[in-house]
Design an enzyme around this catalytic site. Sequence first.
Site, mmCIF file in Angstrom:
data_model
loop_
_atom_site.group_PDB
_atom_site.id
_atom_site.type_symbol
_atom_site.label_atom_id
_atom_site.label_comp_id
_atom_site.label_asym_id
_atom_site.label_seq_id
_atom_site.Cartn_x
_atom_site.Cartn_y
_atom_site.Cartn_z
ATOM 1 N N SER A 293 -82.680 -48.574 -34.614
ATOM 2 C CA SER A 293 -82.849 -48.483 -33.166
ATOM 3 C C SER A 293 -81.569 -48.625 -32.360
ATOM 4 C CB SER A 293 -83.870 -49.516 -32.686
ATOM 5 O OG SER A 293 -85.166 -49.081 -33.001
ATOM 6 N N TYR B 60 -91.845 -53.334 -26.085
ATOM 7 C CA TYR B 60 -90.991 -52.449 -26.882
ATOM 8 C C TYR B 60 -91.839 -51.372 -27.549
ATOM 9 C CZ TYR B 60 -87.061 -51.251 -29.961
ATOM 10 O OH TYR B 60 -86.028 -50.615 -30.610
ATOM 11 N N SER B 61 -91.448 -50.118 -27.368
ATOM 12 C CA SER B 61 -92.185 -49.006 -27.968
ATOM 13 C C SER B 61 -91.223 -47.901 -28.357
ATOM 14 C CB SER B 61 -93.236 -48.451 -26.994
ATOM 15 O OG SER B 61 -93.863 -47.303 -27.539
ATOM 16 N N ASN B 62 -91.236 -47.544 -29.649
ATOM 17 C CA ASN B 62 -90.418 -46.422 -30.099
ATOM 18 C C ASN B 62 -90.830 -45.121 -29.435
ATOM 19 O OD1 ASN B 62 -88.510 -47.403 -32.323
ATOM 20 N ND2 ASN B 62 -90.440 -48.350 -32.900
ATOM 21 N N GLY C 56 -81.251 -52.828 -34.775
ATOM 22 C CA GLY C 56 -82.024 -51.725 -35.312
ATOM 23 C C GLY C 56 -82.490 -51.985 -36.732
#
Length: 364
Positions: free
Chosen positions: A87, A185-187, A320
């Site tokens: 990330s 938090y969201s990809n 990440g």
Amino acid sequence: MISLGVRLTGGVCAAVAVLSITGPAKAAPPTHDKALRSALDAIVATGQAGATVEVRRDGGVWRATSGRARVDRPAPPPRDGRFRAGSVTKTFTATVVLQLVAEGRIGLDDPVEHWLPGLVKGGAADITVRHLLNHTSGLPDPTDALIDDQGLPRDRWRTWRLTELARLSNRLPRAPYPPGTHYAYSNNDYILLGLIIGKATGHSFRTEITRRVLTPLHLHGTVLPGADPRLPSPHADGYATVRRDGRDVVYDMTLLNPTMAASAGEIVSTTADLNRFFAALLGGRLVRPDLLAQMTAETGGLGVETTTLGCGIRIHGHGGGIPGYLTVAFTSTDTRRQVALSINRNKPDDPSPAIMTFLNAAFC
């Protein structure tokens, strides 16, 4: 579970660095080396295969490795090795978005529906580009559909398109609160930003990150590999250890198709390149000053994370995670100190406390 994004103990987040990386670097004092060496070894002692780090502090550079590049061989990880940075990719993606904002091609308050009509289930007229950047969209994270509860990819070799990844979130319920009101938090937020970059430029996010960031900064060790499952050499291998029939089974996760992470977590890099990137970004070379200030805000930052260490020093950057690897890259507010750390995973034990100890040793 290892997710495509990582939140470290103490809220490790990130954003500002004016450090100029030019000319040969001086060696750090021996006492500094000793403290960092002990802290680096402690990270590996949590059950990780190995770790690689570059610390830049007050004009000096300390590079080191600990552990092994492969669990079945005694050789250490290469100091200049490539790794999957997970990330940390988000900061690269956010940088391109903010460059496009500066060019008037994207608006921070543009509705996502304007750019991606009909893609988000239930509509996205109330969700803005800003909400995606600072994870307040309320859109669900599709990571559990991609990674199982033991940290293994569900479909390791599949090539995912961005639209396919985005639609995974449509199967999940949205948050019960309005966009812009809560952090989650969201990809998926950064998958959508990858698509918006494509709509605004006519080119893929990979092309734009390469053209706007990697090439001008001469980040020769950094690539967006797309569907290529290989990790360029030199590199340390990454692993995932899971329980199977009452025993530990180690899976080599070095090879995988990183399109599962795409604009949220696909990038491959080196510790030197990540420090160079954050120095350039936070030194004002990539993003207009007013937008950089929004990027690095204490709350609601756009594509960076920030935390304050126990000694009171604030650090900025991003963490990440992706199967096999864990990365942190941070810079002090005064820009005199930087850390880029890659861990090639082995056991699932949480190394976050040991990472925080290392960051305190490096920055305090």
